[in-house]
Write an enzyme that holds these catalytic residues in place. Structure first.
Site, PDB file in Angstrom:
ATOM      1  N   PHE A  16       0.861  -1.188   0.000  1.00  0.00           N
ATOM      2  CA  PHE A  16       0.000   0.000   0.000  1.00  0.00           C
ATOM      3  C   PHE A  16       0.892   1.232   0.000  1.00  0.00           C
ATOM      4  O   PHE A  16       0.771   2.130   0.822  1.00  0.00           O
ATOM      5  CB  PHE A  16      -0.922   0.003   1.236  1.00  0.00           C
ATOM      6  CG  PHE A  16      -1.858  -1.175   1.289  1.00  0.00           C
ATOM      7  CD1 PHE A  16      -1.570  -2.280   2.083  1.00  0.00           C
ATOM      8  CD2 PHE A  16      -3.012  -1.197   0.520  1.00  0.00           C
ATOM      9  CE1 PHE A  16      -2.419  -3.372   2.130  1.00  0.00           C
ATOM     10  CE2 PHE A  16      -3.874  -2.288   0.552  1.00  0.00           C
ATOM     11  CZ  PHE A  16      -3.580  -3.386   1.366  1.00  0.00           C
ATOM     12  N   LEU A  40      -9.797  14.114  -0.281  1.00  0.00           N
ATOM     13  CA  LEU A  40     -10.964  14.942  -0.645  1.00  0.00           C
ATOM     14  C   LEU A  40     -10.495  16.264  -1.228  1.00  0.00           C
ATOM     15  O   LEU A  40     -11.165  17.286  -1.111  1.00  0.00           O
ATOM     16  CB  LEU A  40     -11.851  15.198   0.580  1.00  0.00           C
ATOM     17  CG  LEU A  40     -12.709  14.035   1.076  1.00  0.00           C
ATOM     18  CD1 LEU A  40     -13.518  14.467   2.311  1.00  0.00           C
ATOM     19  CD2 LEU A  40     -13.665  13.534  -0.016  1.00  0.00           C
ATOM     20  N   GLY A  75      -9.615  18.652  -7.821  1.00  0.00           N
ATOM     21  CA  GLY A  75      -8.627  19.182  -8.767  1.00  0.00           C
ATOM     22  C   GLY A  75      -8.803  18.525 -10.121  1.00  0.00           C
ATOM     23  O   GLY A  75      -9.873  18.015 -10.446  1.00  0.00           O
ATOM     24  N   GLY A 122      -3.873  10.619 -11.278  1.00  0.00           N
ATOM     25  CA  GLY A 122      -3.035   9.993 -12.304  1.00  0.00           C
ATOM     26  C   GLY A 122      -2.200   8.941 -11.617  1.00  0.00           C
ATOM     27  O   GLY A 122      -2.624   8.370 -10.613  1.00  0.00           O
ATOM     28  N   CYS A 152      -0.963   3.616 -10.477  1.00  0.00           N
ATOM     29  CA  CYS A 152      -1.791   2.678  -9.708  1.00  0.00           C
ATOM     30  C   CYS A 152      -3.291   2.921  -9.854  1.00  0.00           C
ATOM     31  O   CYS A 152      -4.005   2.054 -10.367  1.00  0.00           O
ATOM     32  CB  CYS A 152      -1.387   2.737  -8.233  1.00  0.00           C
ATOM     33  SG  CYS A 152       0.283   2.147  -7.982  1.00  0.00           S
TER      34      CYS A 152
HETATM   35  C1  UDX Z   1      -1.747   5.221  -4.635  1.00  0.00           C
HETATM   36  C2  UDX Z   1      -2.306   4.738  -3.309  1.00  0.00           C
HETATM   37  O1  UDX Z   1      -2.439   5.859  -2.421  1.00  0.00           O
HETATM   38  C3  UDX Z   1      -1.361   3.707  -2.686  1.00  0.00           C
HETATM   39  O2  UDX Z   1      -1.911   3.206  -1.495  1.00  0.00           O
HETATM   40  C4  UDX Z   1      -1.193   2.560  -3.678  1.00  0.00           C
HETATM   41  O3  UDX Z   1      -0.337   1.561  -3.159  1.00  0.00           O
HETATM   42  C5  UDX Z   1      -0.630   3.104  -4.983  1.00  0.00           C
HETATM   43  O4  UDX Z   1      -1.491   4.114  -5.513  1.00  0.00           O
HETATM   44  P1  UDX Z   1       0.047   6.934  -5.510  1.00  0.00           P
HETATM   45  O5  UDX Z   1      -0.581   6.608  -6.849  1.00  0.00           O
HETATM   46  O6  UDX Z   1       1.520   6.910  -5.379  1.00  0.00           O
HETATM   47  O7  UDX Z   1      -0.542   5.901  -4.379  1.00  0.00           O
HETATM   48  O8  UDX Z   1      -0.402   8.413  -5.163  1.00  0.00           O
HETATM   49  P2  UDX Z   1      -1.536   9.085  -4.260  1.00  0.00           P
HETATM   50  O9  UDX Z   1      -0.848   9.918  -3.268  1.00  0.00           O
HETATM   51  O10 UDX Z   1      -2.491   8.071  -3.784  1.00  0.00           O
HETATM   52  O11 UDX Z   1      -2.268  10.065  -5.314  1.00  0.00           O
HETATM   53  C6  UDX Z   1      -2.802   9.471  -6.487  1.00  0.00           C
HETATM   54  C7  UDX Z   1      -3.371  10.590  -7.373  1.00  0.00           C
HETATM   55  O12 UDX Z   1      -4.539  11.158  -6.761  1.00  0.00           O
HETATM   56  C8  UDX Z   1      -2.426  11.767  -7.646  1.00  0.00           C
HETATM   57  O13 UDX Z   1      -2.577  12.152  -9.009  1.00  0.00           O
HETATM   58  C9  UDX Z   1      -2.957  12.869  -6.728  1.00  0.00           C
HETATM   59  O14 UDX Z   1      -2.707  14.170  -7.260  1.00  0.00           O
HETATM   60  C10 UDX Z   1      -4.447  12.571  -6.743  1.00  0.00           C
HETATM   61  N1  UDX Z   1      -5.165  13.044  -5.569  1.00  0.00           N
HETATM   62  C11 UDX Z   1      -4.821  12.533  -4.350  1.00  0.00           C
HETATM   63  C12 UDX Z   1      -6.220  13.938  -5.718  1.00  0.00           C
HETATM   64  O15 UDX Z   1      -6.524  14.376  -6.824  1.00  0.00           O
HETATM   65  N2  UDX Z   1      -6.902  14.336  -4.616  1.00  0.00           N
HETATM   66  C13 UDX Z   1      -6.595  13.871  -3.373  1.00  0.00           C
HETATM   67  O16 UDX Z   1      -7.240  14.279  -2.414  1.00  0.00           O
HETATM   68  C14 UDX Z   1      -5.515  12.944  -3.230  1.00  0.00           C
END
Ligand code: UDX
Length: 462
Positions: free
Chosen positions: A163, A262, A265, A269, A272
């Site tokens: 995770f 939450l 935006g 991306g 994952c």
């Molecule tokens: C995610 C999961 O969080 C992690 O547990 C899993 O193992 C792999 O995928 P990651 O993809 O590295 O991790 O990034 P994360 O911090 O989760 O953000 C993912 C995307 O969501 C980013 O593009 C981020 O900008 C976006 N995001 C995140 C939002 O748009 N709003 C949010 O509130 C949080």
């Protein structure tokens, strides 16, 4: 910080990309003896010298510390890595295939190597760390058993999904909210749970392989759902003049909802969320289930990128010759990764429609140049916004909060700023003379009059 585990295990880690490297380093940090094995000779040589192909906070220090302590090393030789190993972690990639199904070739290759090269008569616990489609563990068990009949080796497959978030992977590994261990062999499940004995008081969920694999997909899909949900709320807020940042704050104080994931935006991306939500949607469809929520999550996420372009078209009438400065190309802050990044999709659309686009990102420009070579990259944020008509902030890098926006305003031709991550202070920017557009930030006073807000039907009916 970590209690030394009751048993020090000898562990092979198959695959030393992002998940494998973090897993190998952190398991060594927990006191185990770890050999990382990869097929890339250049990478293995560099890793053996403590040179990492990726940046993750604290990872290089831990790799070098564990190399020096003799608990960690890297090799090209599977047989060497497996001789004497009690546990083998499978950390190879399962990237999205062309039809959205995960590409399992690396998993198949790793399984074949384990079957072929595990010493005769040995007993090996095989741990799936990478995200694996539901059912993979049982397929691997059957495949290994078939080979084992010839070699006399015995295998138990266990699912122990990661995770890890990019930019905080080491912290996520060493301070997990939970550890999930799934297997049909309870002794093997316990043996894997014991590897984490150094992580005191972390709850461990013990279950079967299919359920453990499903927990990973369901967790990522739910986080993506939170993001698409708040983005849909943001779209509604745009129309009714509400501020989605305050909506998110008001929602998040409810313990049942929680404040994280939450942030409205341009959407999610990365390597994952897009891949895992799509894989789960394909799995559901294949199982005869209509994944209505998952499809809505994906559609909403795609819509957010298009909405930024559409809103800009409303604001600027046309893009041909428009000078656009983009701040942020990575899919999120604190990473150089641009996979499925909303910023690249938006930049590509603007370029295709004849806009002149310049961009800056603190870490991701090298990766962006490989995917979008026609994008003009700049040395810093001020160069990217120089003489621009429009500035788009598309990645939540902290340095974009700290820019001198009076200087930005003075250097631009027109002063339109689209804050795709609601990173900035709308009032302060409007006071500087910017035409500021956030995502779901309601309506500033100057546009309230221009825009016929959608009155609720109840008011009309009253
Ligand atoms: C995610 C999961 O969080 C992690 O547990 C899993 O193992 C792999 O995928 P990651 O993809 O590295 O991790 O990034 P994360 O911090 O989760 O953000 C993912 C995307 O969501 C980013 O593009 C981020 O900008 C976006 N995001 C995140 C939002 O748009 N709003 C949010 O509130 C949080």
């Amino acid at each position: 910080m970590f209690k030394s585990p009751t048993t020090h295990s000898r562990i092979a880690v198959i695959g030393t990309n992002y998940v494998g490297l973090v897993t190998a380093a952190c398991l060594a940090r927990l006191g185990h003896t770890v050999i990382g094995v990869d097929v890339d000779a250049l990478k293995v040589g560099r890793l053996q010298r403590g040179q990492l192909p990726i940046f993750e906070p604290d990872l290089e220090d831990i790799v070098r510390e564990q190399l020096a302590a003799g608990r960690l090393r890297f090799t090209l030789d599977y047989a060497e890595a497996l001789s004497g190993a009690e546990v083998a972690f499978v950390c190879v990639g399962t990237p999205a295939g062309v039809d959205g199904e995960p590409d399992m070739r690396q998993v198949q290759s790793a399984t074949a190597s384990l079957a072929k090269l595990t010493p005769a008569g040995a007993y090996l616990v095989v741990v799936n760390k990478s995200t694996m489609p539901v059912g993979t563990g049982q397929w691997m068990q059957m495949t290994l058993n078939a080979h084992a009949r010839r070699t006399g080796a015995r295998f138990s497959v266990v699912s122990n999904p990661e995770f890890l978030r990019e930019g905080s992977a080491v912290s996520d590994f060493l301070h997990p909210d939970r550890i999930v261990v799934g297997g049909e062999d309870s002794a093997a499940v316990e043996q894997v749970a014991t590897l984490y004995a150094g992580l005191q008081s972390t709850p461990i969920v013990r279950t079967d392989t299919r359920t453990a694999e499903m927990i990973k997909y369901a967790s990522n899909a739910f986080l993506a759902t939170k993001i698409s949900f708040i983005n849909e709320m943001a779209t509604i807020c745009e129309r009714v003049g509400a501020d989605v940042k305050d909506v998110a704050q008001g929602m998040g104080l409810d313990q049942r909802i929680g404040p994280r994931f939450l942030s409205a935006g341009v959407g999610y991306g990365g390597s994952c969320f897009p891949k895992d939500v799509m894989a789960l949607e394909r799995l559901a469809t294949g199982a005869g289930v209509e994944p209505r929520v998952l499809r809505a999550v994906m559609d909403t996420n795609q819509y957010m990128r298009q909405a930024v372009v559409d809103n800009l078209r409303t604001e600027m009438q046309w893009f041909h010759g428009l000078r656009v400065g983009i701040l942020g190309l990575a899919f999120k802050a604190d990473t150089d990764d641009v996979r499925e990044s909303p910023a690249l999709d938006i930049a590509r659309t603007l370029l295709d429609e004849g806009a002149h686009v310049r961009a800056y990102d603190p870490a991701a420009m090298g990766n962006a140049a490989r995917l979008l070579p026609e994008l003009e990259l700049c040395a810093d944020a001020y160069a990217a916004v120089e003489d621009a008509d429009v500035v788009l902030v598309l990645t939540e890098w902290p340095e974009f909060k700290a820019l001198d926006y009076a200087r930005v305003h003075n250097s631009m031709r027109q002063a339109v700023l689209v804050d795709g991550r609601n990173l900035l202070d709308s009032g302060a920017l409007q006071a500087l003379g910017f035409r500021y557009r956030g995502i779901g930030r309601g309506r500033g006073p100057e546009t309230q009059a221009e825009t016929q807000l959608v009155p609720s039907r109840a008011l009309i009916a009253a």
